[in-house]
Write an enzyme that holds these catalytic residues in place. Structure first.
Site, mmCIF file in Angstrom:
data_model
loop_
_atom_site.group_PDB
_atom_site.id
_atom_site.type_symbol
_atom_site.label_atom_id
_atom_site.label_comp_id
_atom_site.label_asym_id
_atom_site.label_seq_id
_atom_site.Cartn_x
_atom_site.Cartn_y
_atom_site.Cartn_z
ATOM 1 N N LEU A 33 0.812 -1.221 0.000
ATOM 2 C CA LEU A 33 0.000 0.000 0.000
ATOM 3 C C LEU A 33 0.843 1.268 0.000
ATOM 4 C CD1 LEU A 33 -2.736 -1.121 2.539
ATOM 5 C CD2 LEU A 33 -2.685 -1.405 0.049
ATOM 6 N N HIS A 37 -3.503 4.164 -2.475
ATOM 7 C CA HIS A 37 -4.435 3.215 -1.852
ATOM 8 C C HIS A 37 -5.087 3.846 -0.622
ATOM 9 C CE1 HIS A 37 -1.425 0.207 -3.589
ATOM 10 N NE2 HIS A 37 -2.548 -0.201 -4.134
ATOM 11 N N LYS A 151 -6.545 5.957 -11.299
ATOM 12 C CA LYS A 151 -5.241 5.546 -11.834
ATOM 13 C C LYS A 151 -5.404 4.390 -12.826
ATOM 14 C CE LYS A 151 -0.801 4.122 -11.772
ATOM 15 N NZ LYS A 151 -0.942 2.700 -11.954
ATOM 16 N N SER A 187 2.340 3.988 -7.704
ATOM 17 C CA SER A 187 2.024 2.628 -8.122
ATOM 18 C C SER A 187 2.959 1.660 -7.424
ATOM 19 C CB SER A 187 2.202 2.495 -9.638
ATOM 20 O OG SER A 187 2.206 1.132 -10.009
HETATM 21 P P1 AMP Z 1 -3.872 -2.362 -6.750
HETATM 22 O O1 AMP Z 1 -3.381 -2.758 -5.396
HETATM 23 O O2 AMP Z 1 -2.820 -1.904 -7.682
HETATM 24 O O3 AMP Z 1 -4.817 -3.403 -7.335
HETATM 25 O O4 AMP Z 1 -4.786 -1.086 -6.502
HETATM 26 C C1 AMP Z 1 -5.872 -1.128 -5.616
HETATM 27 C C2 AMP Z 1 -6.720 0.099 -5.834
HETATM 28 O O5 AMP Z 1 -5.941 1.262 -5.579
HETATM 29 C C3 AMP Z 1 -7.238 0.205 -7.272
HETATM 30 O O6 AMP Z 1 -8.572 0.674 -7.250
HETATM 31 C C4 AMP Z 1 -6.298 1.220 -7.868
HETATM 32 O O7 AMP Z 1 -6.863 1.931 -8.949
HETATM 33 C C5 AMP Z 1 -6.050 2.131 -6.680
HETATM 34 N N1 AMP Z 1 -4.821 2.909 -6.878
HETATM 35 C C6 AMP Z 1 -3.597 2.444 -7.236
HETATM 36 N N2 AMP Z 1 -2.723 3.457 -7.383
HETATM 37 C C7 AMP Z 1 -3.406 4.601 -7.129
HETATM 38 C C8 AMP Z 1 -3.065 5.983 -7.123
HETATM 39 N N3 AMP Z 1 -1.837 6.406 -7.430
HETATM 40 N N4 AMP Z 1 -4.030 6.877 -6.808
HETATM 41 C C9 AMP Z 1 -5.287 6.455 -6.508
HETATM 42 N N5 AMP Z 1 -5.680 5.167 -6.491
HETATM 43 C C10 AMP Z 1 -4.752 4.246 -6.804
#
Ligand code: AMP
Length: 282
Positions: A33, A37, A151, A187
Site C-alpha cells: 500500500l 491506496h 489511476k 504505483s
Molecule cells: P492495486 O493494489 O494496484 O490493485 O490497486 C488497488 C486500488 O488502488 C485500485 O482501485 C487502484 O486503482 C487504486 N490505486 C492504485 N494506485 C493509485 C493511485 N496512485 N491513486 C489512486 N488510487 C490508486
C-alpha cells in the site's frame, strides 16, 4: 482492526453488520500500500460505518509472462497503515480459498467490448481476471459502496459496466490519482524501477499533461498529438505500448464532438510497465 482470512468468518461479521444496519464500504487492493491506496481508504471511511479492505494478489489477472511471483507482498507494513486509518476489517483470503476448484475451471465474469481494447488488447484476459475477482469479493463482502482508483481508469470503467450489467447492488466510486511531487502516478510497480528509470518515469505524466493542454486549447489533431507523445516517450527511453485519446465513459475513439475525454498511456521502462491517464472535460 480485525484481520480475517477465512471467508466464513467474514460472512459471520457481515451478518452482524447487516443486523445493526451498518453501511459497508469496500476497498479491494493487491497490497503493497501507498498513499494512493490510502486515499481510497480515507474516502471509504468518510462514507460508511464499516470499512473492509482486501489484500489479495489475484493470479487470474496476471498474464503468463507477468510479475505474479515477484509482485511485492508487504502485509505487516500494510496492516499497520490500515490500522492507523481506522479500518475495521482487513480481509486477506488465500488463493486456495478464492479459487478452490483451481484457475483452469474457474467460472469467470467478462465484460465484453471495453475489456478487449487499450490495456485489454495488450494484456489478454486481464480484465476478465479483474471482473471475476471483484465480483467474487463483492459477493463475500456485500458492500454498499466500493472505491477504485482512477489511476486504473479502464479497470474502473470495466467494474462500473459489470455492476450495471449484472445489476449488482453496489455503488462504485472513482477516486482521483495520487501522484508524487514530480507528477509520477503512485504505483506498487514503481518499486521495480532503477534509480535512473525512476528519474525518467514522470515523462509519461508530462506527455499526457502536454496533450491535455493542447486539447484544452482547441487542438483536435489527435493522431498527431499521439504520435508526438509516442516520440517523446521513445526519446526518453520508454518502449511505448499505447497513447490513446478516448471518450471518457465508453472508451471508444474520441470524436470532435465529445466533451468528456480521457488520455491514456502505457509504456515499458526497462521491464516495468507503467500506466497513467488524465481526464479532459471540455
Ligand atoms: P492495486 O493494489 O494496484 O490493485 O490497486 C488497488 C486500488 O488502488 C485500485 O482501485 C487502484 O486503482 C487504486 N490505486 C492504485 N494506485 C493509485 C493511485 N496512485 N491513486 C489512486 N488510487 C490508486
Amino acid at each position: 482492526m480485525q484481520t480475517v482470512s477465512n471467508i466464513l468468518s467474514l460472512r459471520e461479521l457481515r451478518r452482524e453488520w447487516q443486523l445493526t444496519g451498518k453501511r459497508i464500504a469496500f476497498v479491494p487492493t493487491m497490497g503493497n500500500l501507498h498513499a494512493g491506496h490510502l486515499s481510497l481508504v480515507t474516502e471509504a471511511k468518510a462514507n460508511s460505518d464499516i470499512v473492509v479492505v482486501s489484500i489479495f494478489v489475484n493470479p487470474l489477472q496476471f498474464g503468463a509472462e507477468e510479475d505474479l511471483d515477484n509482485y511485492p507482498r508487504t502485509l505487516a507494513e500494510d496492516s499497520e497503515q490500515l490500522k492507523a486509518l481506522g479500518v475495521d476489517v482487513l480481509f486477506t483470503p488465500t488463493v486456495a480459498d478464492i479459487y478452490p476448484r483451481g484457475l483452469e475451471q474457474q467460472t469467470f465474469v467478462e465484460v465484453p467490448g471495453i475489456s478487449y481494447m487499450i490495456c485489454g488488447a495488450s494484456r489478454p484476459g486481464h480484465f476478465r481476471g479483474v471482473a471475476t475477482i471483484v465480483s467474487k469479493l463483492f459477493n463475500m463482502v456485500q458492500p454498499n459502496i466500493a472505491f477504485f482508483g482512477e489511476k486504473d481508469y479502464q479497470q474502473l470503467q470495466v467494474i462500473k459496466a459489470m455492476v450495471t450489467d449484472l445489476s449488482m447492488n453496489v455503488e462504485v466510486v472513482g477516486v482521483p490519482t495520487m501522484r508524487h511531487d514530480d507528477g509520477l502516478a503512485m504505483s506498487s510497480r514503481n518499486g521495480y524501477l532503477t534509480e535512473a528509470e525512476r528519474a525518467t518515469a514522470p515523462t509519461i505524466a508530462h506527455v499526457l499533461t502536454h496533450i491535455k493542454a493542447q486539447i484544452e486549447s482547441g487542438n483536435r489533431q489527435f493522431k498527431q498529438l499521439i504520435s508526438e507523445g509516442n516520440a517523446v516517450l521513445k526519446e526518453a527511453g520508454f518502449k511505448p505500448d499505447y497513447i490513446e485519446i478516448r471518450e471518457a465513459f465508453t472508451l471508444q475513439a474520441a470524436s470532435f464532438e465529445d466533451k468528456e475525454l480521457v488520455i491514456l498511456g502505457a509504456a515499458f521502462l526497462g521491464k516495468t510497465r507503467l500506466i497513467d491517464n488524465l481526464q479532459v472535460s471540455l
